[in-house]
Design a protein around this motif. Sequence first.
Motif, PDB file in Angstrom:
ATOM      1  N   LEU A   7      70.999  -4.555  43.903  1.00  0.00           N
ATOM      2  CA  LEU A   7      71.429  -5.878  44.400  1.00  0.00           C
ATOM      3  C   LEU A   7      72.603  -6.174  43.981  1.00  0.00           C
ATOM      4  O   LEU A   7      72.840  -6.052  42.558  1.00  0.00           O
ATOM      5  CB  LEU A   7      70.276  -6.710  43.990  1.00  0.00           C
ATOM      6  N   LEU A   8      73.717  -6.806  44.624  1.00  0.00           N
ATOM      7  CA  LEU A   8      74.800  -7.611  44.099  1.00  0.00           C
ATOM      8  C   LEU A   8      74.866  -9.067  44.740  1.00  0.00           C
ATOM      9  O   LEU A   8      74.435  -9.144  45.914  1.00  0.00           O
ATOM     10  CB  LEU A   8      75.768  -6.845  44.849  1.00  0.00           C
ATOM     11  N   PHE A   9      75.143  -9.944  43.828  1.00  0.00           N
ATOM     12  CA  PHE A   9      75.379 -11.405  44.221  1.00  0.00           C
ATOM     13  C   PHE A   9      76.887 -11.653  44.123  1.00  0.00           C
ATOM     14  O   PHE A   9      77.369 -11.623  43.340  1.00  0.00           O
ATOM     15  CB  PHE A   9      74.549 -12.303  43.229  1.00  0.00           C
ATOM     16  N   VAL A  10      77.285 -12.005  45.566  1.00  0.00           N
ATOM     17  CA  VAL A  10      78.693 -12.344  45.376  1.00  0.00           C
ATOM     18  C   VAL A  10      78.924 -13.856  45.887  1.00  0.00           C
ATOM     19  O   VAL A  10      77.994 -14.703  46.598  1.00  0.00           O
ATOM     20  CB  VAL A  10      79.496 -11.538  46.320  1.00  0.00           C
ATOM     21  N   TYR A  11      79.963 -14.459  45.368  1.00  0.00           N
ATOM     22  CA  TYR A  11      80.045 -16.045  45.455  1.00  0.00           C
ATOM     23  C   TYR A  11      81.584 -16.509  45.893  1.00  0.00           C
ATOM     24  O   TYR A  11      81.601 -17.811  46.095  1.00  0.00           O
ATOM     25  CB  TYR A  11      79.816 -16.798  44.104  1.00  0.00           C
ATOM     26  N   GLY A  12      82.498 -15.531  46.072  1.00  0.00           N
ATOM     27  CA  GLY A  12      83.705 -16.084  46.430  1.00  0.00           C
ATOM     28  C   GLY A  12      84.302 -15.023  47.547  1.00  0.00           C
ATOM     29  O   GLY A  12      83.991 -15.065  48.552  1.00  0.00           O
ATOM     30  N   SER A  13      85.129 -14.458  47.393  1.00  0.00           N
ATOM     31  CA  SER A  13      86.028 -13.438  48.316  1.00  0.00           C
ATOM     32  C   SER A  13      85.204 -12.367  48.826  1.00  0.00           C
ATOM     33  O   SER A  13      86.147 -11.555  49.670  1.00  0.00           O
ATOM     34  CB  SER A  13      87.541 -13.416  47.785  1.00  0.00           C
ATOM     35  N   LEU A  14      84.240 -12.068  48.201  1.00  0.00           N
ATOM     36  CA  LEU A  14      83.445 -10.973  48.889  1.00  0.00           C
ATOM     37  C   LEU A  14      82.380 -11.347  49.661  1.00  0.00           C
ATOM     38  O   LEU A  14      81.484 -10.486  50.275  1.00  0.00           O
ATOM     39  CB  LEU A  14      82.584 -10.109  47.698  1.00  0.00           C
ATOM     40  N   ARG A  15      82.229 -12.680  49.846  1.00  0.00           N
ATOM     41  CA  ARG A  15      81.150 -13.169  50.745  1.00  0.00           C
ATOM     42  C   ARG A  15      81.350 -12.763  52.363  1.00  0.00           C
ATOM     43  O   ARG A  15      82.739 -12.754  52.461  1.00  0.00           O
ATOM     44  CB  ARG A  15      81.027 -14.689  50.738  1.00  0.00           C
ATOM     45  N   PRO A  16      80.541 -12.539  52.997  1.00  0.00           N
ATOM     46  CA  PRO A  16      80.674 -12.300  54.533  1.00  0.00           C
ATOM     47  C   PRO A  16      81.420 -13.176  55.265  1.00  0.00           C
ATOM     48  O   PRO A  16      82.373 -12.741  56.280  1.00  0.00           O
ATOM     49  CB  PRO A  16      79.319 -12.144  54.995  1.00  0.00           C
ATOM     50  N   PHE A  18      83.990 -15.087  54.165  1.00  0.00           N
ATOM     51  CA  PHE A  18      85.429 -15.255  53.714  1.00  0.00           C
ATOM     52  C   PHE A  18      86.153 -13.896  54.346  1.00  0.00           C
ATOM     53  O   PHE A  18      85.659 -12.982  54.573  1.00  0.00           O
ATOM     54  CB  PHE A  18      85.341 -14.510  52.403  1.00  0.00           C
ATOM     55  N   ASP A  19      87.434 -14.292  55.072  1.00  0.00           N
ATOM     56  CA  ASP A  19      88.228 -13.378  55.903  1.00  0.00           C
ATOM     57  C   ASP A  19      88.942 -12.733  54.853  1.00  0.00           C
ATOM     58  O   ASP A  19      90.228 -13.262  54.753  1.00  0.00           O
ATOM     59  CB  ASP A  19      88.992 -14.260  56.839  1.00  0.00           C
ATOM     60  N   GLY A  20      88.604 -11.742  54.392  1.00  0.00           N
ATOM     61  CA  GLY A  20      89.348 -10.703  53.503  1.00  0.00           C
ATOM     62  C   GLY A  20      88.991  -9.369  53.558  1.00  0.00           C
ATOM     63  O   GLY A  20      87.892  -8.910  54.286  1.00  0.00           O
ATOM     64  N   ASP A  21      89.844  -8.521  53.436  1.00  0.00           N
ATOM     65  CA  ASP A  21      89.655  -6.769  53.685  1.00  0.00           C
ATOM     66  C   ASP A  21      88.365  -6.691  52.800  1.00  0.00           C
ATOM     67  O   ASP A  21      87.591  -5.860  53.218  1.00  0.00           O
ATOM     68  CB  ASP A  21      90.818  -6.251  53.028  1.00  0.00           C
TER      69      ASP A  21
END
Length: 130
Positions: A7-16, A18-21
């Motif tokens: 399991l991985l918790f993401v809170y910034g630029s890895l969130r679904p 967020f418009d990023g590669d």
Amino acid sequence: MTSDRDLLFVYGSLRPAFDGDMARWLAAAARHLGSAWASGRLYRLAGYPGFVPEGEGRVAGDLFSLPDPVPLLAVLDAFEECSEAFPEPREYRRERLVVEGPQGPVRAWAYVYARPVDALALIPDGDFLG
């Protein structure tokens, strides 16, 4: 059955949302389990946040299940510049924390900010995308 190592918790630029590669890459490589939150504080850095799991507060994020955690975490460690390939002091470290997921509390990997936060702006509501 999913183990906490998956399991991985993401809170910034890895969130679904967020418009990023890398957010798109993670969404394709892992299974999104839903919204989650962790205890701690969120700080604004250059164009991304730093999560510190200390103090009062809630940090909004998302929980992912990693189908093949070792290679996926290696890619993410390189993205977060916290692998052995990067010199100390690193900006982040990866550790397992208890987070509140869609089905209740679970242990999940998270990238924790590893430098002093004294000069950083606090994100009061704990939501980088809010």
